[in-house]
Design a protein around this motif. Structure first.
Motif, PDB file in Angstrom:
ATOM      1  N   THR A   1     -21.730  39.166  38.792  1.00 12.80           N
ATOM      2  CA  THR A   1     -20.586  38.977  37.907  1.00 12.80           C
ATOM      3  C   THR A   1     -19.803  37.783  38.423  1.00 12.80           C
ATOM      4  O   THR A   1     -19.378  37.771  39.583  1.00 12.80           O
ATOM      5  CB  THR A   1     -19.688  40.235  37.899  1.00 12.80           C
ATOM      6  N   CYS A   2     -19.620  36.783  37.573  1.00 12.14           N
ATOM      7  CA  CYS A   2     -18.883  35.598  37.991  1.00 12.14           C
ATOM      8  C   CYS A   2     -17.429  35.981  38.249  1.00 12.14           C
ATOM      9  O   CYS A   2     -16.819  36.715  37.465  1.00 12.14           O
ATOM     10  CB  CYS A   2     -18.960  34.506  36.921  1.00 12.14           C
ATOM     11  N   ILE A   3     -16.863  35.470  39.350  1.00 15.92           N
ATOM     12  CA  ILE A   3     -15.470  35.769  39.693  1.00 15.92           C
ATOM     13  C   ILE A   3     -14.576  34.564  39.442  1.00 15.92           C
ATOM     14  O   ILE A   3     -13.446  34.518  39.906  1.00 15.92           O
ATOM     15  CB  ILE A   3     -15.343  36.250  41.158  1.00 15.92           C
ATOM     16  N   GLY A   4     -15.085  33.596  38.681  1.00 17.74           N
ATOM     17  CA  GLY A   4     -14.331  32.364  38.449  1.00 17.74           C
ATOM     18  C   GLY A   4     -13.129  32.537  37.539  1.00 17.74           C
ATOM     19  O   GLY A   4     -12.174  31.759  37.606  1.00 17.74           O
ATOM     20  N   CYS A   5     -13.148  33.531  36.659  1.00 16.68           N
ATOM     21  CA  CYS A   5     -12.004  33.784  35.766  1.00 16.68           C
ATOM     22  C   CYS A   5     -12.151  35.203  35.227  1.00 16.68           C
ATOM     23  O   CYS A   5     -13.182  35.852  35.441  1.00 16.68           O
ATOM     24  CB  CYS A   5     -11.953  32.734  34.642  1.00 16.68           C
ATOM     25  N   PRO A   6     -11.147  35.688  34.509  1.00 14.02           N
ATOM     26  CA  PRO A   6     -11.191  37.090  34.044  1.00 14.02           C
ATOM     27  C   PRO A   6     -12.302  37.410  33.051  1.00 14.02           C
ATOM     28  O   PRO A   6     -12.559  38.590  32.790  1.00 14.02           O
ATOM     29  CB  PRO A   6      -9.814  37.283  33.394  1.00 14.02           C
TER      30      PRO A   6
HETATM   31  S1  SF4 Z   1     -16.050  31.478  31.804  1.00 15.11           S
HETATM   32 FE1  SF4 Z   1     -15.165  32.307  33.722  1.00 15.11          FE
HETATM   33  S2  SF4 Z   1     -16.442  34.061  34.271  1.00 15.11           S
HETATM   34 FE2  SF4 Z   1     -17.578  32.818  32.733  1.00 15.11          FE
HETATM   35  S3  SF4 Z   1     -18.855  31.399  33.924  1.00 15.11           S
HETATM   36 FE3  SF4 Z   1     -16.938  30.321  33.508  1.00 15.11          FE
HETATM   37  S4  SF4 Z   1     -15.605  30.769  35.284  1.00 15.11           S
HETATM   38 FE4  SF4 Z   1     -17.295  32.232  35.321  1.00 15.11          FE
END
Ligand code: SF4
Length: 90
Positions: A7-12
């Motif tokens: 799960t990407c933690i870059g944003c919600p």
């Molecule tokens: S939109 Fe957010 S959760 Fe999705 S890849 Fe980009 S940073 Fe990651």
């Protein structure tokens, strides 16, 4: 060939990533909505790091603890050592 699901933690949004690894090298990242997700997926399976936030006790201060944060990313494997380190701010 190995597939890791993250799960990407870059944003919600928390995009569900699939990282394809072959012979220890990331071949492809899918499921990301932006480039940050692809970068995160590659880094998380090859060199995972975290910024750590915590508190340390204060000696002789007006408050018993102060919040602290690592200056930058540290290896994920060192996070517990970092948190458990006995540190005081004087
Ligand atoms: S939109 Fe957010 S959760 Fe999705 S890849 Fe980009 S940073 Fe990651």
């Amino acid at each position: 060939m190995e597939e890791r699901k993250l799960t990407c933690i870059g944003c919600p949004m928390g995009c569900q990533l699939q990282v394809i690894i072959k012979d220890g090298i990331v071949e492809k990242v899918t499921g990301n909505t932006c480039k940050r997700g692809a970068d995160y997926g590659k880094k998380e399976v090859t060199d995972p790091t975290r910024i750590v936030t915590s508190t340390v006790r204060v000696q002789g201060g007006t408050l018993p603890v102060v919040s602290v944060k690592t200056r930058g990313d540290i290896p994920k494997s060192s996070v517990m050592d970092c948190v458990l380190a006995e540190s005081y701010v004087k």
